[in-house]
Design a protein around this motif. Structure first.
Motif, PDB file in Angstrom:
ATOM      1  N   ALA A 268     -34.625 -25.515-105.858  1.00  0.00           N
ATOM      2  CA  ALA A 268     -34.599 -24.277-105.086  1.00  0.00           C
ATOM      3  C   ALA A 268     -36.008 -23.793-104.796  1.00  0.00           C
ATOM      4  O   ALA A 268     -36.240 -23.086-103.808  1.00  0.00           O
ATOM      5  CB  ALA A 268     -33.815 -23.205-105.840  1.00  0.00           C
ATOM      6  N   SER A 271     -37.465 -24.203-101.203  1.00  0.00           N
ATOM      7  CA  SER A 271     -36.999 -23.406-100.071  1.00  0.00           C
ATOM      8  C   SER A 271     -37.481 -21.969-100.206  1.00  0.00           C
ATOM      9  O   SER A 271     -37.131 -21.288-101.182  1.00  0.00           O
ATOM     10  CB  SER A 271     -35.464 -23.421-100.024  1.00  0.00           C
ATOM     11  OG  SER A 271     -34.983 -22.471 -99.090  1.00  0.00           O
ATOM     12  N   ASP A 273     -36.450 -19.348 -98.929  1.00  0.00           N
ATOM     13  CA  ASP A 273     -35.336 -18.407 -99.024  1.00  0.00           C
ATOM     14  C   ASP A 273     -34.656 -18.416-100.386  1.00  0.00           C
ATOM     15  O   ASP A 273     -33.868 -17.518-100.695  1.00  0.00           O
ATOM     16  CB  ASP A 273     -34.285 -18.723 -97.947  1.00  0.00           C
ATOM     17  CG  ASP A 273     -34.766 -18.388 -96.545  1.00  0.00           C
ATOM     18  OD1 ASP A 273     -35.715 -17.596 -96.422  1.00  0.00           O
ATOM     19  OD2 ASP A 273     -34.204 -18.941 -95.585  1.00  0.00           O
ATOM     20  N   HIS A 274     -34.948 -19.433-101.197  1.00  0.00           N
ATOM     21  CA  HIS A 274     -34.267 -19.564-102.490  1.00  0.00           C
ATOM     22  C   HIS A 274     -35.224 -19.680-103.670  1.00  0.00           C
ATOM     23  O   HIS A 274     -34.781 -19.744-104.818  1.00  0.00           O
ATOM     24  CB  HIS A 274     -33.344 -20.779-102.470  1.00  0.00           C
ATOM     25  CG  HIS A 274     -32.294 -20.716-101.406  1.00  0.00           C
ATOM     26  ND1 HIS A 274     -32.508 -21.176-100.112  1.00  0.00           N
ATOM     27  CD2 HIS A 274     -31.029 -20.227-101.420  1.00  0.00           C
ATOM     28  CE1 HIS A 274     -31.409 -20.975 -99.403  1.00  0.00           C
ATOM     29  NE2 HIS A 274     -30.506 -20.399-100.158  1.00  0.00           N
ATOM     30  N   LEU A 277     -35.016 -17.787-107.039  1.00  0.00           N
ATOM     31  CA  LEU A 277     -34.087 -18.167-108.100  1.00  0.00           C
ATOM     32  C   LEU A 277     -34.804 -18.827-109.275  1.00  0.00           C
ATOM     33  O   LEU A 277     -34.333 -18.756-110.416  1.00  0.00           O
ATOM     34  CB  LEU A 277     -33.020 -19.114-107.549  1.00  0.00           C
ATOM     35  CG  LEU A 277     -32.074 -18.523-106.490  1.00  0.00           C
ATOM     36  CD1 LEU A 277     -31.230 -19.624-105.869  1.00  0.00           C
ATOM     37  CD2 LEU A 277     -31.196 -17.434-107.096  1.00  0.00           C
ATOM     38  N   GLU A 365     -32.902 -27.858 -97.815  1.00  0.00           N
ATOM     39  CA  GLU A 365     -32.350 -26.790 -96.991  1.00  0.00           C
ATOM     40  C   GLU A 365     -31.163 -27.281 -96.156  1.00  0.00           C
ATOM     41  O   GLU A 365     -30.212 -26.526 -95.918  1.00  0.00           O
ATOM     42  CB  GLU A 365     -33.446 -26.204 -96.104  1.00  0.00           C
ATOM     43  CG  GLU A 365     -34.491 -25.446 -96.927  1.00  0.00           C
ATOM     44  CD  GLU A 365     -35.546 -24.758 -96.093  1.00  0.00           C
ATOM     45  OE1 GLU A 365     -35.814 -25.232 -94.961  1.00  0.00           O
ATOM     46  OE2 GLU A 365     -36.109 -23.748 -96.564  1.00  0.00           O
ATOM     47  N   ILE A 368     -28.204 -27.337 -98.524  1.00  0.00           N
ATOM     48  CA  ILE A 368     -27.728 -25.972 -98.756  1.00  0.00           C
ATOM     49  C   ILE A 368     -26.888 -25.499 -97.572  1.00  0.00           C
ATOM     50  O   ILE A 368     -25.815 -24.905 -97.741  1.00  0.00           O
ATOM     51  CB  ILE A 368     -28.911 -25.018 -99.006  1.00  0.00           C
ATOM     52  CG1 ILE A 368     -29.632 -25.375-100.309  1.00  0.00           C
ATOM     53  CG2 ILE A 368     -28.435 -23.572 -99.033  1.00  0.00           C
ATOM     54  CD1 ILE A 368     -30.931 -24.626-100.513  1.00  0.00           C
ATOM     55  N   ARG A 391     -24.011 -20.366-103.831  1.00  0.00           N
ATOM     56  CA  ARG A 391     -25.366 -19.870-104.063  1.00  0.00           C
ATOM     57  C   ARG A 391     -26.435 -20.869-103.629  1.00  0.00           C
ATOM     58  O   ARG A 391     -27.540 -20.477-103.273  1.00  0.00           O
ATOM     59  CB  ARG A 391     -25.557 -19.539-105.545  1.00  0.00           C
ATOM     60  CG  ARG A 391     -24.674 -18.414-106.036  1.00  0.00           C
ATOM     61  CD  ARG A 391     -24.984 -18.034-107.481  1.00  0.00           C
ATOM     62  NE  ARG A 391     -24.174 -16.896-107.890  1.00  0.00           N
ATOM     63  CZ  ARG A 391     -22.980 -17.004-108.460  1.00  0.00           C
ATOM     64  NH1 ARG A 391     -22.484 -18.213-108.699  1.00  0.00           N
ATOM     65  NH2 ARG A 391     -22.293 -15.935-108.788  1.00  0.00           N
ATOM     66  N   LEU A 392     -26.102 -22.154-103.712  1.00  0.00           N
ATOM     67  CA  LEU A 392     -27.111 -23.154-103.376  1.00  0.00           C
ATOM     68  C   LEU A 392     -26.420 -24.372-102.756  1.00  0.00           C
ATOM     69  O   LEU A 392     -26.193 -24.378-101.553  1.00  0.00           O
ATOM     70  CB  LEU A 392     -27.930 -23.544-104.617  1.00  0.00           C
ATOM     71  CG  LEU A 392     -29.315 -24.135-104.340  1.00  0.00           C
ATOM     72  CD1 LEU A 392     -30.234 -23.087-103.729  1.00  0.00           C
ATOM     73  CD2 LEU A 392     -29.949 -24.691-105.615  1.00  0.00           C
TER      74      LEU A 392
END
Length: 461
Positions: A268, A271, A273-274, A277, A365, A368, A391-392
């Motif tokens: 994660a 990315s 955007d993630h 986490l 990505e 995801i 979530r992923l």
């Protein structure tokens, strides 16, 4: 030299060409082959007294075994968390076999230097600082085992004993806390002599698989002496993440070793955007990351990071005259359970060198996005219930009507030629998991998988 062996040596370039042809055929048909072929068990053949040579053996493999193998390297094998092998990783793996290096010793070439360079790249990829050193191991189970072995030695350091010398019994009772631990954690504790019963499951947040920091705080307060905490960066069923910063902050009040199982969740970090986490991952004392999952290198490959290489070497040191001294910068033979291993790092080196951070970010990505697309497709179908947010990269779902293990097994059996998913239980409900981590998977594969699942669900009804 045996005459058949000598003949194969003389024809080695032609044999490698034939193997290349067979491999190319296997890879170019991944999209059209059954994901899980319908086969029946074969009766084992006896060991031949006189071998038939490599060419005839290749032909026998292609006839007898190749049609029975799953298309696990392909885009719709969504069981477990299984990646494929990027083109560069495949090249690296072929060369690994050709060079046939045991990369554990500085006495033999530059293999371990290549591994150290690759580990440095991986450390950067996951946002870890140079305080962490790393080593390649065979998979997440061995990575978790190595991390917990170092944690065991840390517990001994706190108690004034050395479990690596005195045995695990010198520690007395040990407690290992986790919210939703992977099954390999209990397996590792068994292997390390700490025992499966050392694992204490801590309550998770309501409707989540993430540990409740307040409950963890309370559990640590109720346990005298140092302990071990296993945090999760990506749980199996729903890819839930513990709040790693909140867990690490508990160290100001409690004495514990923090091991983070980030087998595939660590990716994660690639990315933007993630990446939040994995915030706080660097505060871990040890970290597990599996590479034959989302890095898309061939089995078997994982990496283990730790802040305490000195304790790692104390656990795994191997005393033999031909290995040389331990030193301040120990050879890899002193850092893992293996006295020898293939140059696993080469496939990872190849794919990282070939595609870089941005290439692997695109894979992450895209997977995801595919998981979210399948989750949306199933959410709109009244035959299915999606049990948790996507979530992923994992979709956890079940049948809306009578989701019994038998009906789910029938569903899986019905779709196995188009898509492979694996069974699970989530919050007491029998369910299925679709995990996206293959570099080949696209939106077209999602649509094929969704259609196969819909058709199978209607046939069940």
């Amino acid at each position: 030299m045996h005459p058949t062996l000598a003949a194969d040596l003389a024809r080695l370039p032609a044999l490698l060409g034939a193997a290349r042809h067979a491999a190319t055929e296997a890879l170019t048909t991944l999209d059209t082959r059954p994901v899980i072929p319908a086969t029946s068990p074969l009766t084992p053949e006896p060991l031949p007294d006189h071998g038939s040579g490599a060419e005839a053996t290749l032909a026998a493999f292609r006839h007898r075994w190749a049609p029975r193998l799953s298309a696990s390297a392909g885009p719709r094998y969504l069981g477990f968390v299984t990646g494929g092998a990027t083109p560069a990783a495949l090249v690296g793996d072929w060369l690994t076999a050709a060079h046939d290096q045991n990369s554990n010793s500085a006495l033999d070439g530059a293999g371990q230097d290549l591994e150290r360079e690759t580990v440095t790249w991986l450390r950067d990829l996951f946002g870890l600082t140079p305080a962490h050193t790393g080593t390649f191991v065979s998979g997440a189970t061995m990575s978790n085992t190595a991390g917990l072995a170092i944690a065991r030695e840390w517990l001994g350091e706190r108690a004034g004993v050395s479990p690596s010398d005195d045995g695990a019994a010198a520690l007395g009772s040990v407690r290992v806390f986790s919210g939703a631990p992977h099954s390999s954690i209990a397996k590792a504790l068994s292997l390390l002599g700490l025992g499966r019963r050392a694992l204490v499951t801590v309550p998770t947040l309501p409707g989540r698989e993430a540990v409740d920091p307040v409950a963890l705080d309370r559990a640590l307060a109720d346990t005298p002496g140092p302990a071990v905490v296993v945090a999760n960066a990506g749980t199996v069923n729903t890819v839930d993440f513990d709040d790693l910063r909140a867990v690490a902050a508990l160290k100001t009040r409690h004495d514990f070793w923090l091991h983070t199982d980030a087998a595939f969740g660590a990716f994660a970090a690639l990315s933007p955007d993630h990446a939040h986490l994995t915030a706080g991952l660097d505060a871990s004392d040890s970290v597990c990351v599996d590479l034959h999952k989302w890095l898309n290198v061939p089995y078997d490959s994982a990496v283990q990071f730790t802040r305490r290489r000195d304790l790692q070497a104390r656990v795994f040191q191997n005393a033999a005259a031909y290995l040389g001294p331990l030193g301040d910068h120990p050879d890899l033979v002193h850092l893992t359970p293996e006295n020898s291993h293939r140059l696993r790092a080469l496939a990872a080196w190849f794919t990282l060198r070939a595609y870089g951070r941005q290439g692997h970010r695109e894979i992450v990505e895209r997977d995801i996005a595919c998981a979210r697309a399948l989750g949306a497709e199933l959410s709109e179908d009244p035959a299915f219930t999606v049990l948790a947010p996507v979530r992923l990269n994992v979709v956890c779902f079940t049948l809306a009507d009578a989701p019994t293990p038998a009906r789910l097994a029938a569903l899986r059996e019905s779709v196995r030629q188009e898509v492979f998913v694996t069974p699970t239980v989530y919050a007491g409900t029998p369910a299925l998991r679709a995990a996206f981590s293959n570099w080949r998977t696209t939106g077209a594969d999602v649509r094929r998988a969704a259609q196969a699942l819909r058709t199978a669900a209607r046939e069940l009804t």
